[in-house]
Each structure stands twice: as structure tokens, then as C-alpha cells.
Design a protein around this motif. Structure first.
Motif, mmCIF file in Angstrom:
data_model
loop_
_atom_site.group_PDB
_atom_site.id
_atom_site.type_symbol
_atom_site.label_atom_id
_atom_site.label_comp_id
_atom_site.label_asym_id
_atom_site.label_seq_id
_atom_site.Cartn_x
_atom_site.Cartn_y
_atom_site.Cartn_z
ATOM 1 N N LEU A 39 0.839 -1.195 0.000
ATOM 2 C CA LEU A 39 0.000 0.000 0.000
ATOM 3 C C LEU A 39 0.873 1.244 0.000
ATOM 4 N N ASP A 40 0.521 2.217 -0.843
ATOM 5 C CA ASP A 40 1.225 3.501 -0.893
ATOM 6 C C ASP A 40 0.205 4.616 -0.715
ATOM 7 N N GLY A 48 -4.918 15.221 7.424
ATOM 8 C CA GLY A 48 -5.332 13.856 7.697
ATOM 9 C C GLY A 48 -4.245 13.016 8.327
ATOM 10 N N ALA A 49 -2.985 13.432 8.192
ATOM 11 C CA ALA A 49 -1.880 12.605 8.671
ATOM 12 C C ALA A 49 -1.061 13.263 9.771
ATOM 13 N N LEU A 50 -1.021 14.588 9.798
ATOM 14 C CA LEU A 50 -0.175 15.303 10.747
ATOM 15 C C LEU A 50 -0.996 16.294 11.557
ATOM 16 N N ASN A 51 -0.439 16.743 12.641
ATOM 17 C CA ASN A 51 -1.065 17.763 13.473
ATOM 18 C C ASN A 51 -0.471 19.121 13.112
ATOM 19 N N PRO A 52 -1.232 19.997 12.450
ATOM 20 C CA PRO A 52 -0.658 21.273 12.000
ATOM 21 C C PRO A 52 -0.062 22.109 13.122
ATOM 22 N N ALA A 53 -0.563 21.971 14.342
ATOM 23 C CA ALA A 53 -0.048 22.778 15.454
ATOM 24 C C ALA A 53 1.419 22.501 15.722
ATOM 25 N N ASN A 54 1.914 21.381 15.262
ATOM 26 C CA ASN A 54 3.299 21.020 15.528
ATOM 27 C C ASN A 54 4.283 21.653 14.554
ATOM 28 N N TYR A 55 3.800 22.212 13.447
ATOM 29 C CA TYR A 55 4.770 22.732 12.483
ATOM 30 C C TYR A 55 4.422 24.109 11.923
ATOM 31 N N ASP A 64 11.755 19.706 5.087
ATOM 32 C CA ASP A 64 12.186 18.380 4.644
ATOM 33 C C ASP A 64 11.741 17.297 5.613
ATOM 34 N N VAL A 65 11.777 17.615 6.911
ATOM 35 C CA VAL A 65 11.333 16.643 7.912
ATOM 36 C C VAL A 65 9.849 16.350 7.734
ATOM 37 N N ILE A 66 9.069 17.405 7.525
ATOM 38 C CA ILE A 66 7.634 17.236 7.331
ATOM 39 C C ILE A 66 7.349 16.430 6.070
ATOM 40 N N ASP A 67 8.082 16.749 5.001
ATOM 41 C CA ASP A 67 7.885 16.011 3.754
ATOM 42 C C ASP A 67 8.173 14.530 3.935
ATOM 43 N N ASN A 68 9.210 14.217 4.692
ATOM 44 C CA ASN A 68 9.539 12.805 4.940
ATOM 45 C C ASN A 68 8.449 12.113 5.745
ATOM 46 N N MET A 69 7.798 12.870 6.620
ATOM 47 C CA MET A 69 6.706 12.293 7.395
ATOM 48 C C MET A 69 5.548 11.907 6.485
ATOM 49 N N THR A 70 5.200 12.767 5.544
ATOM 50 C CA THR A 70 4.089 12.459 4.660
ATOM 51 C C THR A 70 4.419 11.298 3.734
ATOM 52 N N LYS A 71 5.686 11.083 3.452
ATOM 53 C CA LYS A 71 6.088 9.991 2.562
ATOM 54 C C LYS A 71 6.219 8.650 3.285
ATOM 55 N N SER A 72 5.983 8.655 4.597
ATOM 56 C CA SER A 72 6.148 7.411 5.349
ATOM 57 C C SER A 72 4.895 6.552 5.324
ATOM 58 N N TYR A 73 3.837 7.031 4.689
ATOM 59 C CA TYR A 73 2.595 6.273 4.663
ATOM 60 C C TYR A 73 2.570 5.268 3.517
ATOM 61 N N LYS A 74 3.534 4.376 3.539
ATOM 62 C CA LYS A 74 3.547 3.282 2.575
ATOM 63 C C LYS A 74 4.231 2.086 3.210
ATOM 64 N N GLY A 75 3.810 0.908 2.833
ATOM 65 C CA GLY A 75 4.374 -0.289 3.430
ATOM 66 C C GLY A 75 3.705 -1.533 2.882
ATOM 67 N N GLU A 76 3.874 -2.621 3.593
ATOM 68 C CA GLU A 76 3.399 -3.907 3.093
ATOM 69 C C GLU A 76 2.977 -4.788 4.248
ATOM 70 N N GLY A 77 2.304 -5.886 3.913
ATOM 71 C CA GLY A 77 1.847 -6.808 4.940
ATOM 72 C C GLY A 77 0.979 -7.898 4.349
ATOM 73 N N PHE A 105 3.939 0.157 7.855
ATOM 74 C CA PHE A 105 4.494 1.203 7.007
ATOM 75 C C PHE A 105 5.997 1.325 7.209
ATOM 76 N N ASP A 106 6.648 2.011 6.272
ATOM 77 C CA ASP A 106 8.090 2.198 6.352
ATOM 78 C C ASP A 106 8.495 2.940 7.619
ATOM 79 N N SER A 107 7.591 3.728 8.180
ATOM 80 C CA SER A 107 7.875 4.469 9.413
ATOM 81 C C SER A 107 7.845 3.566 10.638
ATOM 82 N N GLY A 108 7.336 2.334 10.489
ATOM 83 C CA GLY A 108 7.183 1.430 11.621
ATOM 84 C C GLY A 108 5.760 1.381 12.150
ATOM 85 N N ALA A 109 4.908 2.330 11.731
ATOM 86 C CA ALA A 109 3.515 2.344 12.164
ATOM 87 C C ALA A 109 2.750 1.195 11.517
ATOM 88 N N GLU A 110 1.759 0.687 12.237
ATOM 89 C CA GLU A 110 0.925 -0.384 11.720
ATOM 90 C C GLU A 110 -0.426 0.166 11.292
#
Length: 220
Positions: A39-40, A48-55, A64-77, A105-110
Motif C-alpha cells: 500500500l502507498d 489527515g496525517a499530521l497535526n498542523p499545530a506542531n509545524y 524536509d522533515v515534514i515532507d519525509n513524514m508524509t512519505k512514510s505512509y507506505k508499506g506492506e503486509g 508502514f516504512d515508518s514502523g507504524a501499523e
């Protein structure tokens, strides 16, 4: 030599008697299976994925850190499910398919992805032969549950946030090859690709998934 010939003839007789019966105008099938899913969802919107108050107040250097966070929503199972439907005039298949996936996901989240699809299939050669290739197309509903990510500015890293749930539309296309040695059962492989459109509250997002599944079908 005679023994070998007798063995070959006997095997051919067995296969002949085990081959599917003639085509019928109407047939019910019940199917189950499982396998692998990728799934990608890299296009999940920030809301939908991040808390705007944090950035909101972060400097551009943190983008760049934020962009990497949005790109972590992909993985397999794994993926597993079942379907039920009818086969008409030996070529056209109409059915409903339910599928549940457990992903990392690649971030480690399930994450958990649920899919419910109405589909139509075309059996290229019909089902009178042992080999039964087919194509399918479907549309339906999907539901994704995954932990959200927030940004820890002091660590310049993503940390788990509140759970995110999204639901929406799924469109699917695939191909299958089943082997039907007897009239009442077949086994096979399915490969399909799905386009996913999610509604994450005020914003929308999209993604795709690819499934490779083994399956067994019972024909009535």
C-alpha cells in the motif's frame, strides 16, 4: 515398457474423469484466500496525517522533515478475505469481495485496510478447461485505520500521534489464473491493482495498493 504404458493410460483416464463437467448457464461460487499486499498512501494530506499545530511556526529548514513524514505512509503486509458470486453462461462472473489487510508502514507504524468491492469478471476460455484465466474489474468502499504522526521539533523526528481513520472509494483491476481439476473446486492465483480515494475529514487523499493472493473456490 508395458507397465509404464499402462501407468500413463491410467493417469490420463483419471485426469479425464476429474476434469470439469460441461459448462452451465448459472453457477454459484464461494471463494477464500490470502497473501501479500503493498500500500502507498504518500499523498495523505497534512490535516489527515499530521497535526498542523506542531509545524505552523517551524522555519523552512524543517520542511524536509515534514515532507519525509508524509512519505512514510507506505508499506506492506498480509491480506486475507473472501468473496461470493455467480458465474453466468460460463464466461461472466458477478460477485462481491471482502478483504482485510494488516500492514506495516516504512515508518514502523501499523495500519489496517478494509476493502469491500463489487466486481465483474471475464473468463477468457470459459471454465470447461482445467486452466481458467480471467480478468476482473470492480468498485467499492475502503476504510483505513493507522496511527497519526506528529513532529517533535527538538528531535527533528516524527513521533506517534492520534489514530487517523479515512474512508472512501476504491477502483480495482486484476487478473487471475485458476486450475479446476474437478467440477466443484478450483485453486489459483490473483494479482490486482487498486486505486484508493480517501476522505480524511476536510481534506481528501489518494493512494494505491497491489495484492498478490492465493485462493481456493468452491463451485455449486
Amino acid at each position: 515398457m508395458r507397465n509404464r504404458l499402462a501407468t500413463v493410460v491410467a493417469a490420463l483416464v483419471v485426469l479425464g474423469t476429474a476434469a470439469p463437467a460441461g459448462a452451465s448457464a448459472f453457477e454459484i461460487y464461494i471463494r477464500g484466500g490470502g497473501g501479500f499486499e503493498y500500500l502507498d498512501m504518500t499523498a495523505l494530506d497534512y490535516s489527515g496525517a499530521l497535526n498542523p499545530a506542531n509545524y505552523d511556526t517551524l522555519p523552512d529548514s524543517e520542511q524536509d522533515v515534514i515532507d519525509n513524514m508524509t512519505k512514510s505512509y507506505k508499506g506492506e503486509g498480509w491480506a486475507a478475505g473472501g468473496s461470493v458470486g455467480v458465474l453466468l453462461v460460463d464466461f461472466v462472473e458477478l460477485g462481491v469481495d471482502f478483504r482485510q489487510s494488516g500492514l506495516t508502514f516504512d515508518s514502523g507504524a501499523e495500519a489496517d485496510l478494509t476493502q469491500l468491492v463489487l466486481h465483474v469478471g471475464w473468463h477468457i476460455l470459459g471454465t470447461e478447461l482445467v486452466a481458467d484465466p480471467s480478468f476482473l474489474f470492480g468498485v467499492g468502499y475502503s476504510y483505513l485505520t493507522t496511527p497519526g504522526l506528529t513532529l517533535d521539533a527538538s528531535r527533528h523526528a516524527a513521533v506517534p500521534g492520534e489514530e487517523v481513520t479515512t474512508n472512501g472509494f476504491i477502483g480495482r483491476a486484476g487478473a487471475a489464473l485458476d486450475v479446476r481439476f474437478v467440477s466443484w473446486m478450483s485453486v489459483g492465483l490473483l494479482l490486482d491493482f487498486s486505486f484508493l480515494y480517501f476522505d480524511a475529514g476536510e481534506d481528501t487523499s489518494w493512494g494505491f495498493n497491489t495484492d498478490l493472493l492465493g485462493r481456493i473456490s468452491f463451485h455449486i
